[in-house]
Design a protein around this motif. Structure first.
Motif, PDB file in Angstrom:
ATOM      1  N   LYS B 166       0.945  -1.212  -0.213  1.00 46.47           N
ATOM      2  CA  LYS B 166       0.103   0.143   0.036  1.00 46.47           C
ATOM      3  C   LYS B 166       0.918   1.296   0.022  1.00 46.47           C
ATOM      4  O   LYS B 166       1.979   1.277   0.663  1.00 46.47           O
ATOM      5  N   PRO B 167       0.614   2.340  -0.837  1.00 49.88           N
ATOM      6  CA  PRO B 167       1.217   3.561  -0.568  1.00 49.88           C
ATOM      7  C   PRO B 167       1.746   4.051   0.465  1.00 49.88           C
ATOM      8  O   PRO B 167       2.835   4.696   0.968  1.00 49.88           O
ATOM      9  N   LEU B 168       0.729   4.004   1.555  1.00 52.51           N
ATOM     10  CA  LEU B 168       1.077   4.601   2.968  1.00 52.51           C
ATOM     11  C   LEU B 168       2.142   3.625   3.645  1.00 52.51           C
ATOM     12  O   LEU B 168       3.019   4.187   4.108  1.00 52.51           O
ATOM     13  N   TRP B 169       2.159   2.422   3.279  1.00 45.34           N
ATOM     14  CA  TRP B 169       3.298   1.638   3.846  1.00 45.34           C
ATOM     15  C   TRP B 169       4.626   1.965   3.242  1.00 45.34           C
ATOM     16  O   TRP B 169       5.568   1.813   4.153  1.00 45.34           O
ATOM     17  N   ILE B 170       4.670   2.103   2.025  1.00 46.92           N
ATOM     18  CA  ILE B 170       5.979   2.324   1.315  1.00 46.92           C
ATOM     19  C   ILE B 170       6.489   3.780   1.943  1.00 46.92           C
ATOM     20  O   ILE B 170       7.556   3.802   2.175  1.00 46.92           O
ATOM     21  N   VAL B 171       5.520   4.651   2.042  1.00 51.62           N
ATOM     22  CA  VAL B 171       5.864   6.068   2.596  1.00 51.62           C
ATOM     23  C   VAL B 171       6.401   5.802   4.054  1.00 51.62           C
ATOM     24  O   VAL B 171       7.407   6.343   4.398  1.00 51.62           O
ATOM     25  N   ALA B 172       5.676   5.084   4.986  1.00 50.99           N
ATOM     26  CA  ALA B 172       5.851   4.746   6.297  1.00 50.99           C
ATOM     27  C   ALA B 172       7.398   4.065   6.262  1.00 50.99           C
ATOM     28  O   ALA B 172       8.311   4.557   7.053  1.00 50.99           O
ATOM     29  N   ALA B 173       7.460   3.239   5.565  1.00 52.75           N
ATOM     30  CA  ALA B 173       8.786   2.225   5.524  1.00 52.75           C
ATOM     31  C   ALA B 173       9.808   3.232   5.193  1.00 52.75           C
ATOM     32  O   ALA B 173      10.966   3.071   5.783  1.00 52.75           O
ATOM     33  N   LEU B 174       9.735   4.071   4.197  1.00 49.73           N
ATOM     34  CA  LEU B 174      10.879   4.692   3.699  1.00 49.73           C
ATOM     35  C   LEU B 174      11.232   5.761   4.594  1.00 49.73           C
ATOM     36  O   LEU B 174      12.625   6.065   4.818  1.00 49.73           O
ATOM     37  N   THR B 175      10.391   6.436   5.194  1.00 50.86           N
ATOM     38  CA  THR B 175      10.548   7.254   6.172  1.00 50.86           C
ATOM     39  C   THR B 175      11.448   6.858   7.444  1.00 50.86           C
ATOM     40  O   THR B 175      12.564   7.221   8.046  1.00 50.86           O
ATOM     41  N   VAL B 176      10.856   5.606   7.904  1.00 50.53           N
ATOM     42  CA  VAL B 176      11.622   4.877   9.191  1.00 50.53           C
ATOM     43  C   VAL B 176      12.885   4.589   8.771  1.00 50.53           C
ATOM     44  O   VAL B 176      13.811   4.701   9.475  1.00 50.53           O
ATOM     45  N   GLY B 177      13.091   3.941   7.351  1.00 49.15           N
ATOM     46  CA  GLY B 177      14.438   3.750   6.896  1.00 49.15           C
ATOM     47  C   GLY B 177      15.091   4.553   6.688  1.00 49.15           C
ATOM     48  O   GLY B 177      16.362   4.687   7.212  1.00 49.15           O
ATOM     49  N   VAL B 178      14.916   5.774   6.285  1.00 48.00           N
ATOM     50  CA  VAL B 178      16.063   7.002   6.163  1.00 48.00           C
ATOM     51  C   VAL B 178      16.162   7.634   7.671  1.00 48.00           C
ATOM     52  O   VAL B 178      17.399   7.959   7.705  1.00 48.00           O
ATOM     53  N   VAL B 179      15.286   7.558   8.368  1.00 43.92           N
ATOM     54  CA  VAL B 179      15.825   8.184   9.644  1.00 43.92           C
ATOM     55  C   VAL B 179      16.862   7.187  10.601  1.00 43.92           C
ATOM     56  O   VAL B 179      17.640   7.580  10.806  1.00 43.92           O
ATOM     57  N   ILE B 180      16.470   5.842  10.604  1.00 44.44           N
ATOM     58  CA  ILE B 180      17.099   4.869  10.802  1.00 44.44           C
ATOM     59  C   ILE B 180      18.845   4.992  10.261  1.00 44.44           C
ATOM     60  O   ILE B 180      19.784   5.131  11.187  1.00 44.44           O
ATOM     61  N   ALA B 181      18.509   5.205   8.904  1.00 42.51           N
ATOM     62  CA  ALA B 181      20.109   5.376   8.312  1.00 42.51           C
ATOM     63  C   ALA B 181      20.579   6.603   8.906  1.00 42.51           C
ATOM     64  O   ALA B 181      21.878   6.582   9.018  1.00 42.51           O
ATOM     65  N   PHE B 182      20.235   7.699   8.739  1.00 40.45           N
ATOM     66  CA  PHE B 182      20.681   8.786   9.518  1.00 40.45           C
ATOM     67  C   PHE B 182      21.273   8.806  10.651  1.00 40.45           C
ATOM     68  O   PHE B 182      22.505   9.213  11.085  1.00 40.45           O
ATOM     69  N   ILE B 183      20.506   8.277  11.689  1.00 42.19           N
ATOM     70  CA  ILE B 183      20.842   8.047  13.017  1.00 42.19           C
ATOM     71  C   ILE B 183      22.097   7.387  13.144  1.00 42.19           C
ATOM     72  O   ILE B 183      23.230   7.674  13.594  1.00 42.19           O
ATOM     73  N   ALA B 184      22.129   6.146  12.379  1.00 48.43           N
ATOM     74  CA  ALA B 184      23.202   5.047  12.252  1.00 48.43           C
ATOM     75  C   ALA B 184      24.705   5.800  11.704  1.00 48.43           C
ATOM     76  O   ALA B 184      25.724   5.750  12.306  1.00 48.43           O
TER      77      ALA B 184
END
Lengths: 368, 252
Positions: B166-184
């Motif tokens: 679902k588009p909302l999933w993709i946006v949510a997963a992408l946001t979480v992935g990007v934030v986690i990557a930045f923190i890392a």
């Protein structure tokens, strides 16, 4: 010309150095070892002889004179071993002759008020500094590979850095604002009660040997980063400890260093008394009044290994505590690696999130 | 003679083996539409029954729509379990059944998956189903509510195991992935910096020198805040009966 001090081996006449491993003076030519006290006495006798014999006056006609401002900050010394001329700035206190590499000490830098009270002798040698750098670079994922692989250290020097050491008793009156919270609920509402308190604490606390960098040439943050020093290893100052190392005398006075010492003492005092404020959800310092008593400042030389490196036109300086081996220094970053790792982690994170969402949506019943 | 008897025995065996799967796949004891509250017309009942029977057989999972006039001192979930047991629903190999029960007495409803039907109807799917049938229940259009229930069951069976992004999933997963990557990577970057000022002089505290001479804790004032508890007509996630999965119930 100022007076230079070199320590000569009583056996072979070679220039001797302080050895950090045996904590004695050692001749690198004949391997003889000397106790500090014996050498000091021997050196005093030689000094008396030198005073009697060396009555040399020089008159020179300079070709092009130094600017008055430049000349003010320059000092010229003559090496006793080879007669070579050593030019240094006004704070240079110990170095090696650029012609014969014999260690020389500028005695004039330690006369009167300039004489340090204490010195912590070097405990670690140059090899330990090299090892320290290797360990420092280990495990740094974003460090450029070329920086790690190639030996980029331009110079390694052991230097005695001047520090002011402040002793003081802090008389503190501190007021904190603190809160306690309670939670309860009935059928319709959740309640939170926040109670506010004014918490007063007063008392005394003592600090000893709080160091503040007394050299303007050394970055203050770099010098504070290699702390702490263990003062129990400090000994009364003797110039012999400087042989084989570089040394600077202070050019930042004790008076100028006081503000930094006060800042650190105030912060630690507030933290120490805050630790006695217990049983609260939050504690915030509202007002603090700290009066220092029995404040004293001593002058000491602390051992530091400095390592300089250049990478892509930028200078990187590393420092190692010559007593404890604590190694610090900012490292360059590989920007390409930064974005590669970011992309990799973002991709894996996104894929994992999608997988979790998919599993939850399809088999959520199994997770309850 | 022996040859004839053998042929008859073989024929009987073949008929028996052929009949077993047929019996297994048409194991449908309880009626799929049970309108005890008499809220559906006979035409609606027939149409709904035909559809639910077909669906039950196709997916080997009882799809049951029930209306009752009263819950007889039980709640809607307990009554669903009671019906499930006495009407012999879920007689497929793995006891699969999905039941929507509606009671007009106090306007209760319950949506309960039994056995392995929980795989097809996790709470997230149930939430979507509730959004679709509950408005009809509120309007008193029970037939449309059951039709919506049947549509959603069909979709759930069809969609099971199909990867849906679902588009909302993709946006949510992408946001979480990007934030986690930045923190890392920021943590990795912070490893390169080790030069910083000391915040205090804790290393130079004279041992045993701290002496607190005054301690006063003065109460000033207090504030009380209250927040309303979230109201929820639906209750989900409970387990009832012997094989009921996470389910939903409420009022309309």
């Amino acid at each position: 010309m100022a007076v230079l001090q070199e320590y000569k081996c009583p056996c072979c006449g070679g220039a001797i150095e302080f050895s950090s491993s045996i904590q004695k003076m050692k001749c690198p030519y004949c391997d003889s070892e000397f106790e500090m006290e014996a050498l000091q006495e021997f050196d005093r006798v030689l000094g008396e002889e030198a005073e009697k014999s060396d009555q040399m006056e020089w008159e020179t006609e300079p070709g092009t004179g130094w600017q008055e401002e430049e000349a003010e900050h320059l000092r010229v010394y003559v090496c006793k071993s080879c007669g070579g001329e050593i030019v240094g700035d006004e704070t240079l206190s110990a170095t090696a002759c650029p012609y014969c590499n014999n260690p020389v000490i500028m005695m004039g830098q330690f006369k009167g008020d300039l004489k340090p009270d204490f010195v912590i002798p070097f405990k670690l040698d140059k090899n330990a500094a090299k090892e320290g750098l290797k360990k420092h670079m280990k495990g740094k994922i974003l460090l450029p590979k070329s920086f790690k692989d190639e030996n980029r250290i331009n110079e390694i020097k052991g230097i005695y850095v001047p520090f002011w050491l402040f002793d003081a008793d802090a008389d503190a009156h501190i007021r904190y604002k603190a809160t306690r919270t309670q939670f309860w609920s009935d059928a319709n509402y959740n309640y939170t009660r926040t109670s506010f308190y004014s918490v007063l604490r007063a008392g005394t606390i003592g600090f000893e040997k709080v160091p503040v960098d007394g050299s303007s040439k050394m970055a203050d943050d770099l010098m504070e980063s290699i702390e702490p020093y263990n003062f129990s290893d400090a000994v009364d100052f003797q110039t012999a400890y400087l042989a084989g190392y570089l040394a600077d005398r202070y050019d930042v006075s004790a008076q100028e260093s006081i503000s930094r010492a006060n800042e650190r003492i105030k912060k630690s005092t507030e933290e120490a008394f805050a630790s006695t404020v217990q049983g609260y959800a939050t504690v915030r310092t509202e007002h603090s009044s700290i009066a220092l008593q029995n404040g004293k400042a001593k002058y000491a030389l602390y051992p530091v290994w400095l390592l300089n490196s250049t990478y892509k036109g930028q200078k990187y300086t590393f420092a190692m505590n010559g007593q404890t081996g604590k190694f610090v220094g900012d490292l360059p970053m590989d920007k390409g690696a930064f974005w590669r790792w970011w992309g990799l982690i973002a991709s894996i994170g996104t894929a994992l999130c999608l997988l979790i969402l998919f599993l939850y949506n399809n088999w959520g019943g199994l997770f309850g | 003679m022996i040859k004839r008897i053998s042929l008859i025995l073989i024929s009987l065996l073949l008929i028996t083996f052929a009949a077993v799967p047929a019996l297994a796949t048409s194991y449908m004891d309880g009626p799929k539409v049970l309108d005890d509250a008499d809220l559906l017309t006979s035409g609606e009942q027939a149409e709904l029954k035909q559809r639910l029977d077909q669906m039950s057989e196709k997916y080997e999972c009882d799809v049951v729509a029930v209306t009752v006039p009263t819950l007889e001192d039980m709640n809607s979930e307990e009554y669903s379990d009671y019906l499930f047991n006495i009407m012999n629903y879920g007689m497929w190999n793995d006891g699969k059944c999905i039941m929507l029960l509606v009671c007009m007495e106090y306007r209760d409803w319950a949506l309960t998956p039994y056995g392995d039907a929980s795989k097809y109807f996790p709470l997230s799917v149930q939430d979507e189903m509730i959004d679709n049938f509950k408005p009809y229940l509120s309007q008193g259009d029970i037939y449309s509510a059951f039709c919506a229930f049947a549509d959603d069951c069909e979709h759930a069976f069809e969609d099971y195991g199909r990867i849906q992004l679902k588009p909302l999933w993709i946006v949510a997963a992408l946001t979480v992935g990007v934030v986690i990557a930045f923190i890392a990577v920021l943590i990795m970057k912070s490893q390169l910096k080790s030069v910083r000022f000391q915040p205090g002089a804790n290393s130079y505290l004279r041992s045993g020198s701290m002496n607190v001479t005054q301690r006063r804790d003065i109460f000033l004032y207090s504030t009380v805040t209250r927040t309303p508890k979230p109201k929820n007509n639906s209750s989900g996630g409970g387990f009832g009966g012997s094989s009921a999965g996470p389910r939903s119930s409420g009022k309309f």
